[in-house]
Design an enzyme around this catalytic site. Structure first.
Site, mmCIF file in Angstrom:
data_model
loop_
_atom_site.group_PDB
_atom_site.id
_atom_site.type_symbol
_atom_site.label_atom_id
_atom_site.label_comp_id
_atom_site.label_asym_id
_atom_site.label_seq_id
_atom_site.Cartn_x
_atom_site.Cartn_y
_atom_site.Cartn_z
ATOM 1 N N SER A 119 -7.355 -5.498 -5.747
ATOM 2 C CA SER A 119 -8.528 -6.039 -5.051
ATOM 3 C C SER A 119 -9.767 -5.892 -5.917
ATOM 4 C CB SER A 119 -8.746 -5.274 -3.743
ATOM 5 O OG SER A 119 -9.272 -3.985 -4.041
ATOM 6 N N LEU A 143 10.397 -20.969 -3.783
ATOM 7 C CA LEU A 143 9.407 -20.033 -3.234
ATOM 8 C C LEU A 143 8.223 -19.874 -4.202
ATOM 9 C CD1 LEU A 143 9.938 -16.700 -1.440
ATOM 10 C CD2 LEU A 143 8.660 -16.641 -3.567
ATOM 11 N N TRP A 172 3.009 7.829 -2.361
ATOM 12 C CA TRP A 172 4.450 7.938 -2.641
ATOM 13 C C TRP A 172 4.672 8.878 -3.811
ATOM 14 C CZ3 TRP A 172 7.420 6.919 -6.963
ATOM 15 C CH2 TRP A 172 8.792 6.825 -6.785
ATOM 16 N N ASP A 202 0.819 -1.216 0.000
ATOM 17 C CA ASP A 202 0.000 0.000 0.000
ATOM 18 C C ASP A 202 0.856 1.271 0.000
ATOM 19 O OD1 ASP A 202 -2.838 0.967 2.167
ATOM 20 O OD2 ASP A 202 -2.291 1.471 0.094
ATOM 21 N N GLY A 247 0.256 5.400 -4.464
ATOM 22 C CA GLY A 247 -0.258 6.690 -4.933
ATOM 23 C C GLY A 247 0.273 7.840 -4.095
ATOM 24 N N HIS A 296 2.685 3.363 -8.756
ATOM 25 C CA HIS A 296 2.413 1.943 -9.060
ATOM 26 C C HIS A 296 3.605 1.324 -9.806
ATOM 27 C CE1 HIS A 296 -1.494 2.638 -7.547
ATOM 28 N NE2 HIS A 296 -2.010 3.203 -8.616
ATOM 29 N N GLU A 314 0.336 -13.203 12.563
ATOM 30 C CA GLU A 314 0.942 -12.011 13.167
ATOM 31 C C GLU A 314 0.804 -10.864 12.163
ATOM 32 O OE1 GLU A 314 1.881 -13.560 16.794
ATOM 33 O OE2 GLU A 314 2.167 -11.473 16.139
HETATM 34 C C1 V0D Z 1 -2.646 -6.079 -11.829
HETATM 35 C C2 V0D Z 1 -2.336 -5.096 -10.776
HETATM 36 C C3 V0D Z 1 -0.899 -5.065 -10.366
HETATM 37 C C4 V0D Z 1 -0.415 -3.953 -9.675
HETATM 38 C C5 V0D Z 1 0.902 -3.917 -9.311
HETATM 39 N N1 V0D Z 1 1.364 -2.830 -8.610
HETATM 40 C C6 V0D Z 1 0.472 -1.781 -8.187
HETATM 41 C C7 V0D Z 1 -0.058 -1.891 -6.838
HETATM 42 C C8 V0D Z 1 0.694 -2.639 -5.851
HETATM 43 C C9 V0D Z 1 2.165 -2.387 -5.771
HETATM 44 C C10 V0D Z 1 2.932 -3.189 -6.775
HETATM 45 C C11 V0D Z 1 2.744 -2.665 -8.163
HETATM 46 N N2 V0D Z 1 1.702 -4.966 -9.634
HETATM 47 N N3 V0D Z 1 3.020 -5.193 -9.369
HETATM 48 C C12 V0D Z 1 3.312 -6.419 -9.849
HETATM 49 C C13 V0D Z 1 2.173 -6.972 -10.426
HETATM 50 C C14 V0D Z 1 2.032 -8.292 -11.012
HETATM 51 C C15 V0D Z 1 0.817 -8.961 -10.888
HETATM 52 C C16 V0D Z 1 0.675 -10.236 -11.383
HETATM 53 C C17 V0D Z 1 1.757 -10.824 -11.987
HETATM 54 F F1 V0D Z 1 1.615 -12.095 -12.436
HETATM 55 C C18 V0D Z 1 2.965 -10.173 -12.123
HETATM 56 C C19 V0D Z 1 3.107 -8.902 -11.621
HETATM 57 C C20 V0D Z 1 1.157 -6.050 -10.281
HETATM 58 N N4 V0D Z 1 -0.122 -6.122 -10.670
#
Ligand code: V0D
Length: 251
Positions: free
Chosen positions: A76, A142, A36, A31, A34, A48, A218
């Site tokens: 989400s 992992l 940041w 979180d 935005g 993002h 936790e």
């Molecule tokens: C689809 C929304 C979203 C947003 C997002 N943010 C934005 C908000 C959270 C912070 C991290 C950067 N990330 N960062 C990696 C992925 C990602 C998702 C699936 C995948 F298989 C590979 C990479 C990602 N996906």
């Protein structure tokens, strides 16, 4: 201390982490992206994008100390309410992430997984994710589990609907329903529950994330925004988890 292959020289000083007491499953609500950006006079999407570049760094730190599952809350079910251009930008991040990171993830035996609803995701988003899942399906290290188009209450309702259907079909009897059986109807039925939840940006809420699974986890919070979340902070969370285990472990 375990080191990821192709690891850069460690620039962070890990507090004393006991490698035999590392949480098996860590979940992170990433979180503050935005805020940041706003702090820097940048558009939200810059936050993002910076947040995306932080995902692999923290994944490698988790891999270095032997975390088995890392679940990252990326999008989400509520995020669809965001401005259209922001959602479109977010949906393009997976296809940007993998060309940048997939080789090092594969070299470190990382397996990609997704928790959430594929329905509603753009084809290009799904193609990127499914491609990475396919390319890493035989890896045994992992598990990097992206919670995408995920909502905890939606997951519980969908699970109860399946239970009712099985009860109607005589597959599930009321006296058979216990916590283990209920867990088997969740999207994370093949994963252990998170031992530790980390949330960045100072928010002290679960935000509809893994509501069933986090029952005994936790919780660790930091005011740092996700793009500023460092390996040091990650190791501080792990060290605090281990301190609590020592204090409250056993009876
Ligand atoms: C689809 C929304 C979203 C947003 C997002 N943010 C934005 C908000 C959270 C912070 C991290 C950067 N990330 N960062 C990696 C992925 C990602 C998702 C699936 C995948 F298989 C590979 C990479 C990602 N996906």
């Amino acid at each position: 201390m375990w080191l990821s292959k192709k690891s850069k020289p460690r620039t962070w000083e890990a507090p004393e982490i006991e490698l035999d007491k590392v949480p098996a499953h860590v979940a992170i609500i990433m979180d503050g992206n935005g805020r940041w950006a706003k702090q820097r006079g940048l558009p939200r999407v810059a936050g993002h994008h910076s947040g995306m570049k932080n995902v692999k760094k923290i994944t490698m730190a988790a891999n270095d100390i032997g975390v088995k599952v890392l679940t990252m809350y990326a999008f989400s079910t509520e995020n669809w309410k965001r401005p259209k251009d922001e959602v479109e930008f977010l949906m393009k991040l997976p296809q940007e992430f993998f060309p940048l990171e997939i080789e090092e993830l594969i070299q470190n035996n990382v397996r990609i997984r997704m928790t959430g609803w594929k329905e509603g995701l753009p084809d290009y988003t799904l193609k990127a994710i499914e491609g990475a899942i396919e390319r890493t399906k035989d890896n045994t290290g992992l598990i990097l589990n992206f919670a995408l188009n995920y909502g905890g209450r939606k997951e519980i309702i969908a699970g109860v609907q399946d239970m009712l259907q099985d009860a109607h079909n005589g597959i599930l009897k009321p006296d058979e329903l216990d916590e283990a059986k209920f867990s088997s109807y969740m999207l994370t039925s093949d994963l252990p529950d998170p031992d530790l939840l980390i949330r960045t940006s100072g928010e002290l809420r679960l935000s509809n994330f893994l509501l069933w699974q986090l029952a005994y986890s936790e919780l660790w919070f930091t005011d740092a925004y996700w793009p500023d979340f460092t390996e040091d902070l990650f190791m501080q969370a792990i060290a605090e988890f281990q301190r609590r285990a020592r204090r409250y472990g056993g009876v």
